[in-house]
Design a protein around this motif. Structure first.
Motif, PDB file in Angstrom:
ATOM      1  N   MET A   1       0.837  -1.185   0.000  1.00  0.00           N
ATOM      2  CA  MET A   1       0.000   0.000   0.000  1.00  0.00           C
ATOM      3  C   MET A   1       0.883   1.250   0.000  1.00  0.00           C
ATOM      4  N   LEU A   2       0.518   2.241  -0.783  1.00  0.00           N
ATOM      5  CA  LEU A   2       1.276   3.481  -0.896  1.00  0.00           C
ATOM      6  C   LEU A   2       0.942   4.409   0.269  1.00  0.00           C
ATOM      7  N   THR A   3       1.956   5.074   0.798  1.00  0.00           N
ATOM      8  CA  THR A   3       1.782   5.967   1.942  1.00  0.00           C
ATOM      9  C   THR A   3       2.530   7.264   1.700  1.00  0.00           C
ATOM     10  N   ILE A   4       1.916   8.371   2.097  1.00  0.00           N
ATOM     11  CA  ILE A   4       2.553   9.693   2.069  1.00  0.00           C
ATOM     12  C   ILE A   4       2.841  10.062   3.521  1.00  0.00           C
ATOM     13  N   HIS A   5       4.032  10.646   3.757  1.00  0.00           N
ATOM     14  CA  HIS A   5       4.368  11.054   5.118  1.00  0.00           C
ATOM     15  C   HIS A   5       5.203  12.330   5.079  1.00  0.00           C
ATOM     16  N   HIS A   6       4.764  13.340   5.816  1.00  0.00           N
ATOM     17  CA  HIS A   6       5.488  14.614   5.947  1.00  0.00           C
ATOM     18  C   HIS A   6       5.456  15.057   7.400  1.00  0.00           C
ATOM     19  N   LYS A   7       6.506  15.757   7.834  1.00  0.00           N
ATOM     20  CA  LYS A   7       6.534  16.407   9.139  1.00  0.00           C
ATOM     21  C   LYS A   7       7.016  17.831   8.945  1.00  0.00           C
ATOM     22  N   THR A   8       6.386  18.759   9.662  1.00  0.00           N
ATOM     23  CA  THR A   8       6.777  20.162   9.588  1.00  0.00           C
ATOM     24  C   THR A   8       6.704  20.769  10.983  1.00  0.00           C
ATOM     25  N   TYR A   9       7.699  21.555  11.319  1.00  0.00           N
ATOM     26  CA  TYR A   9       7.709  22.292  12.582  1.00  0.00           C
ATOM     27  C   TYR A   9       7.099  23.667  12.344  1.00  0.00           C
ATOM     28  N   ILE A  10       6.134  24.032  13.163  1.00  0.00           N
ATOM     29  CA  ILE A  10       5.497  25.348  13.095  1.00  0.00           C
ATOM     30  C   ILE A  10       5.671  26.008  14.456  1.00  0.00           C
ATOM     31  N   LYS A  11       6.249  27.171  14.467  1.00  0.00           N
ATOM     32  CA  LYS A  11       6.571  27.866  15.718  1.00  0.00           C
ATOM     33  C   LYS A  11       5.336  28.599  16.257  1.00  0.00           C
ATOM     34  N   ILE A  12       4.277  27.826  16.448  1.00  0.00           N
ATOM     35  CA  ILE A  12       2.985  28.333  16.929  1.00  0.00           C
ATOM     36  C   ILE A  12       2.409  27.251  17.849  1.00  0.00           C
TER      37      ILE A  12
END
Length: 147
Positions: A1-12
């Protein structure tokens, strides 16, 4: 199965990030044009995204589905159908440094040509979307492309 994964830091703080990703006004402020979102007391509901004149093709797009789970300031999970199948998008929020680490995973793509194309488009799109969310929340910058 195909998976998308992202992480982002938001200074809030995560409370502000959560409110932005769980309200129609929040989505429309930085990414969509006419999103509607109805949330029940138990954290379920439905979401409908709309874009007008989106991208280089100036496409009018609409997609959405069920809100599966919403845990205040921690998680928002919904389904939509960018390909031939329903996929599940999970946005987890974790305190990190002076802000929030947003962890996005999308699962459920089939191994068809249409789903593979949708997965590649959404993999790019979610990376761009998280960058736009970061710019909006940290700097107040709204960039909605009108080509």
């Amino acid at each position: 199965m195909l998976t998308i994964h992202h992480k982002t830091y938001i200074k809030i703080p995560k409370e502000i990030v959560y409110k932005t990703i769980t309200t129609a006004d929040g989505w429309n402020a930085w990414f969509t044009d006419q999103t509607s979102l109805n949330m029940n007391a138990d954290g379920t509901g439905d979401i409908r995204f709309k874009w007008s004149n989106f991208g280089i093709e100036n496409a009018n797009l609409e997609d959405g589905g069920k809100i599966i789970e919403s845990i205040p300031n921690k998680k928002f999970v919904f389904q939509w159908s960018p390909g031939t199948t329903h996929t599940t998008v999970t946005l987890k929020l974790e305190p990190y440094k002076e802000g929030t680490l947003i962890d996005l995973t999308e699962t459920g793509y089939a191994k068809s040509d249409k789903d593979l194309k949708a997965c590649i488009g959404c993999a790019t799109g979610w990376g761009e979307a998280l960058t736009l969310l970061k710019l909006y929340l940290e700097e107040g910058i709204v960039y909605k492309q009108d080509l």
